[in-house]
Design a protein around this motif. Structure first.
Motif, PDB file in Angstrom:
ATOM      1  N   VAL A 155     104.357   3.469  72.578  1.00 23.20           N
ATOM      2  CA  VAL A 155     103.659   5.256  72.134  1.00 23.20           C
ATOM      3  C   VAL A 155     103.030   6.171  72.950  1.00 23.20           C
ATOM      4  O   VAL A 155     102.429   5.703  74.006  1.00 23.20           O
ATOM      5  N   ARG A 156     103.353   7.263  72.864  1.00 27.99           N
ATOM      6  CA  ARG A 156     102.725   8.061  73.961  1.00 27.99           C
ATOM      7  C   ARG A 156     101.235   8.516  74.904  1.00 27.99           C
ATOM      8  O   ARG A 156     101.226   8.865  75.508  1.00 27.99           O
ATOM      9  N   HIS A 157     100.660   8.137  73.608  1.00 30.83           N
ATOM     10  CA  HIS A 157      99.620   8.353  74.015  1.00 30.83           C
ATOM     11  C   HIS A 157      97.964   6.906  73.367  1.00 30.83           C
ATOM     12  O   HIS A 157      97.770   7.078  72.204  1.00 30.83           O
ATOM     13  N   PRO A 158      98.679   5.688  74.083  1.00 30.78           N
ATOM     14  CA  PRO A 158      97.465   4.764  73.379  1.00 30.78           C
ATOM     15  C   PRO A 158      96.300   4.818  73.742  1.00 30.78           C
ATOM     16  O   PRO A 158      95.601   4.214  72.408  1.00 30.78           O
ATOM     17  N   TYR A 160      94.101   6.783  72.650  1.00 33.23           N
ATOM     18  CA  TYR A 160      94.260   7.593  71.441  1.00 33.23           C
ATOM     19  C   TYR A 160      93.807   6.491  70.339  1.00 33.23           C
ATOM     20  O   TYR A 160      93.632   6.187  69.945  1.00 33.23           O
ATOM     21  N   SER A 161      95.351   5.643  70.741  1.00 40.83           N
ATOM     22  CA  SER A 161      95.131   4.449  69.658  1.00 40.83           C
ATOM     23  C   SER A 161      94.400   3.820  69.826  1.00 40.83           C
ATOM     24  O   SER A 161      93.838   3.156  68.271  1.00 40.83           O
ATOM     25  N   GLY A 162      93.813   3.351  70.763  1.00 44.07           N
ATOM     26  CA  GLY A 162      93.288   2.563  70.975  1.00 44.07           C
ATOM     27  C   GLY A 162      91.275   2.893  69.852  1.00 44.07           C
ATOM     28  O   GLY A 162      90.292   2.740  69.582  1.00 44.07           O
ATOM     29  N   MET A 163      91.556   4.213  70.237  1.00 47.31           N
ATOM     30  CA  MET A 163      90.694   4.839  69.645  1.00 47.31           C
ATOM     31  C   MET A 163      90.056   5.135  68.461  1.00 47.31           C
ATOM     32  O   MET A 163      89.402   5.117  67.364  1.00 47.31           O
ATOM     33  N   LEU A 164      90.983   4.803  67.633  1.00 46.93           N
ATOM     34  CA  LEU A 164      91.344   4.769  66.285  1.00 46.93           C
ATOM     35  C   LEU A 164      90.009   3.307  66.062  1.00 46.93           C
ATOM     36  O   LEU A 164      89.436   3.301  64.693  1.00 46.93           O
ATOM     37  N   MET A 165      90.292   1.765  66.889  1.00 51.55           N
ATOM     38  CA  MET A 165      89.652   0.826  66.139  1.00 51.55           C
ATOM     39  C   MET A 165      88.526   1.223  66.619  1.00 51.55           C
ATOM     40  O   MET A 165      87.371   0.549  65.864  1.00 51.55           O
ATOM     41  N   ILE A 185      88.260  12.586  60.032  1.00 51.41           N
ATOM     42  CA  ILE A 185      88.019  13.785  60.791  1.00 51.41           C
ATOM     43  C   ILE A 185      88.376  13.680  62.821  1.00 51.41           C
ATOM     44  O   ILE A 185      89.359  15.054  62.455  1.00 51.41           O
ATOM     45  N   LEU A 186      87.414  13.519  62.774  1.00 54.08           N
ATOM     46  CA  LEU A 186      87.355  12.405  64.396  1.00 54.08           C
ATOM     47  C   LEU A 186      89.388  12.139  64.434  1.00 54.08           C
ATOM     48  O   LEU A 186      89.695  12.921  65.857  1.00 54.08           O
ATOM     49  N   VAL A 187      89.822  11.497  63.933  1.00 59.43           N
ATOM     50  CA  VAL A 187      91.358  11.223  64.388  1.00 59.43           C
ATOM     51  C   VAL A 187      92.206  12.439  64.256  1.00 59.43           C
ATOM     52  O   VAL A 187      92.988  13.115  65.000  1.00 59.43           O
ATOM     53  N   LEU A 188      91.648  13.744  62.672  1.00 60.15           N
ATOM     54  CA  LEU A 188      92.648  14.643  63.081  1.00 60.15           C
ATOM     55  C   LEU A 188      92.243  15.312  64.085  1.00 60.15           C
ATOM     56  O   LEU A 188      93.310  16.268  64.790  1.00 60.15           O
ATOM     57  N   LEU A 189      91.018  15.833  64.756  1.00 54.94           N
ATOM     58  CA  LEU A 189      90.914  16.145  66.128  1.00 54.94           C
ATOM     59  C   LEU A 189      91.171  15.635  67.211  1.00 54.94           C
ATOM     60  O   LEU A 189      91.760  16.607  68.423  1.00 54.94           O
ATOM     61  N   ILE A 190      91.931  14.276  67.140  1.00 50.87           N
ATOM     62  CA  ILE A 190      92.406  14.189  68.672  1.00 50.87           C
ATOM     63  C   ILE A 190      93.968  13.958  67.786  1.00 50.87           C
ATOM     64  O   ILE A 190      94.329  14.145  69.117  1.00 50.87           O
ATOM     65  N   ALA A 191      94.451  14.424  66.583  1.00 48.25           N
ATOM     66  CA  ALA A 191      95.568  15.155  66.480  1.00 48.25           C
ATOM     67  C   ALA A 191      95.638  16.239  67.839  1.00 48.25           C
ATOM     68  O   ALA A 191      97.125  16.732  68.131  1.00 48.25           O
ATOM     69  N   VAL A 192      94.988  16.206  67.190  1.00 54.35           N
ATOM     70  CA  VAL A 192      94.913  18.542  68.517  1.00 54.35           C
ATOM     71  C   VAL A 192      94.286  18.380  69.534  1.00 54.35           C
ATOM     72  O   VAL A 192      95.673  19.059  70.384  1.00 54.35           O
ATOM     73  N   ALA A 209     109.606  15.293  78.623  1.00 58.88           N
ATOM     74  CA  ALA A 209     110.327  15.754  77.905  1.00 58.88           C
ATOM     75  C   ALA A 209     111.851  14.591  77.731  1.00 58.88           C
ATOM     76  O   ALA A 209     111.147  14.818  76.330  1.00 58.88           O
ATOM     77  N   ASP A 210     111.717  13.783  78.311  1.00 57.06           N
ATOM     78  CA  ASP A 210     113.294  12.975  78.176  1.00 57.06           C
ATOM     79  C   ASP A 210     112.530  11.122  77.682  1.00 57.06           C
ATOM     80  O   ASP A 210     112.669  10.803  76.914  1.00 57.06           O
ATOM     81  N   TYR A 211     111.100  11.578  78.786  1.00 60.00           N
ATOM     82  CA  TYR A 211     110.501   9.965  77.805  1.00 60.00           C
ATOM     83  C   TYR A 211     110.072  11.309  76.299  1.00 60.00           C
ATOM     84  O   TYR A 211     110.187   9.763  75.403  1.00 60.00           O
ATOM     85  N   ALA A 212     109.679  11.873  76.019  1.00 58.09           N
ATOM     86  CA  ALA A 212     109.108  12.138  74.601  1.00 58.09           C
ATOM     87  C   ALA A 212     110.779  12.037  73.685  1.00 58.09           C
ATOM     88  O   ALA A 212     109.770  11.630  72.163  1.00 58.09           O
ATOM     89  N   ALA A 213     111.716  12.170  74.425  1.00 56.97           N
ATOM     90  CA  ALA A 213     112.639  12.413  73.211  1.00 56.97           C
ATOM     91  C   ALA A 213     113.285  10.562  72.913  1.00 56.97           C
ATOM     92  O   ALA A 213     113.366  10.177  71.846  1.00 56.97           O
ATOM     93  N   ARG A 214     112.760   9.434  74.178  1.00 58.99           N
ATOM     94  CA  ARG A 214     112.824   8.319  73.912  1.00 58.99           C
ATOM     95  C   ARG A 214     112.005   7.401  72.980  1.00 58.99           C
ATOM     96  O   ARG A 214     112.172   6.786  72.297  1.00 58.99           O
ATOM     97  N   VAL A 215     110.533   7.734  73.344  1.00 57.45           N
ATOM     98  CA  VAL A 215     109.845   7.478  72.698  1.00 57.45           C
ATOM     99  C   VAL A 215     109.081   8.858  71.963  1.00 57.45           C
ATOM    100  O   VAL A 215     108.378   9.168  71.638  1.00 57.45           O
ATOM    101  N   ARG A 216     109.464   7.857  70.189  1.00 48.59           N
ATOM    102  CA  ARG A 216     109.532   8.800  69.171  1.00 48.59           C
ATOM    103  C   ARG A 216     108.070   9.074  68.849  1.00 48.59           C
ATOM    104  O   ARG A 216     107.444  10.245  68.826  1.00 48.59           O
ATOM    105  N   TYR A 217     106.792   8.239  68.951  1.00 46.10           N
ATOM    106  CA  TYR A 217     105.727   8.093  68.253  1.00 46.10           C
ATOM    107  C   TYR A 217     104.559   7.858  69.120  1.00 46.10           C
ATOM    108  O   TYR A 217     104.703   8.002  70.221  1.00 46.10           O
ATOM    109  N   ARG A 218     103.577   9.457  69.093  1.00 46.75           N
ATOM    110  CA  ARG A 218     102.372   9.892  69.443  1.00 46.75           C
ATOM    111  C   ARG A 218     101.180   8.766  69.561  1.00 46.75           C
ATOM    112  O   ARG A 218     100.264   8.467  70.243  1.00 46.75           O
ATOM    113  N   LEU A 219     100.524   8.280  68.176  1.00 47.96           N
ATOM    114  CA  LEU A 219      99.577   7.313  67.817  1.00 47.96           C
ATOM    115  C   LEU A 219     100.239   6.419  67.634  1.00 47.96           C
ATOM    116  O   LEU A 219      99.403   5.298  68.441  1.00 47.96           O
TER     117      LEU A 219
END
Length: 224
Positions: A155-158, A160-165, A185-192, A209-219
């Motif tokens: 994921v491109r923003h791990p 924030y993935s940890g913050m879900l826990m 609601i806090l998760v939606l703010l993180i998406a922003v 930009a190339d990295y974002a094309a290779r790793v599709r998922y953000r969260l």
């Protein structure tokens, strides 16, 4: 730097405790004491570990959450996010005052495990990414480059993935269904925040930009 870490962690933990106990109207809240004492211990331990392996990153993490060189949109986000966290903690305390939730002990233990898992996962992120500043900015002076190893391979923003826990674990520890209901609601703010960060990195960080094309998922892999 260690003294500053201890001071910031103490102030942050004391502020959380004041919000929780004041809104709950009582100090007789065992799970809140467990959460706060754990936070008081874990913060310095993690900070000492980071000081040993990457003092430059620790210095960045200790800087204010509002900085001159961050985008205006991120400054506005940080103000809104901090306000949302304050409301979240107060609502959890009010839930305790009203005795409105009856969270089973097993789920409270699960919340504690999620909280510790979030901490360990964040340390993994710090080990992989020396540029994980608390604000959105480009760190040309530190030679910032694209990180694609470890959790960044999935994921491109791990962080924030940890913050879900964290968002799920804290209300469970504290026995609050109200707090868990507000967590999305806090998760939606993180998406922003992610959208703000992505725009900045794509515009200013070579190869992102190339990295974002290779790793599709953000969260979350397979979700977003």
């Amino acid at each position: 730097m260690i003294a500053r870490l201890l001071l910031q962690n103490t102030i942050f933990t004391a502020a959380m405790g004041a919000l929780l106990f004041a809104s709950a109207g009582t100090l007789r809240w065992p799970s809140a004491w467990v959460f706060l004492i754990t936070s008081l211990l874990v913060g310095p331990l993690c900070g000492w570990w980071l000081y040993r392996i990457d003092p430059g990153l620790l210095a960045e993490r200790l800087r204010p959450v509002i900085q001159r060189d961050q985008p205006g949109a991120d400054k506005a986000f940080m103000i809104a996010f901090m306000a949302a966290i304050l409301v979240w903690l107060i609502v959890i305390g009010l839930d305790r005052r009203a005795v409105a939730s009856n969270v089973p002990l097993a789920l409270q233990v699960l919340g504690f495990v999620l909280y510790l898992a979030c901490t360990l996962f964040t340390m993994w992120v710090f080990r992989e990414n020396s540029f994980a500043a608390p604000v959105v900015k480009l760190q040309a002076e530190r030679g910032q480059h694209v990180i694609s190893s470890g959790p960044y391979a999935h994921v491109r923003h791990p962080m924030y993935s940890g913050m879900l826990m964290f968002f799920a674990g804290v209300p469970l520890i504290l026995g609050s269904w109200w707090g868990l209901a507000i967590a999305p609601i806090l998760v939606l703010l993180i998406a922003v925040r992610i959208s703000i960060e992505e725009r900045t990195l794509i515009a200013g960080l070579s190869g992102y930009a190339d990295y974002a094309a290779r790793v599709r998922y953000r969260l979350m892999p397979g979700v977003w």
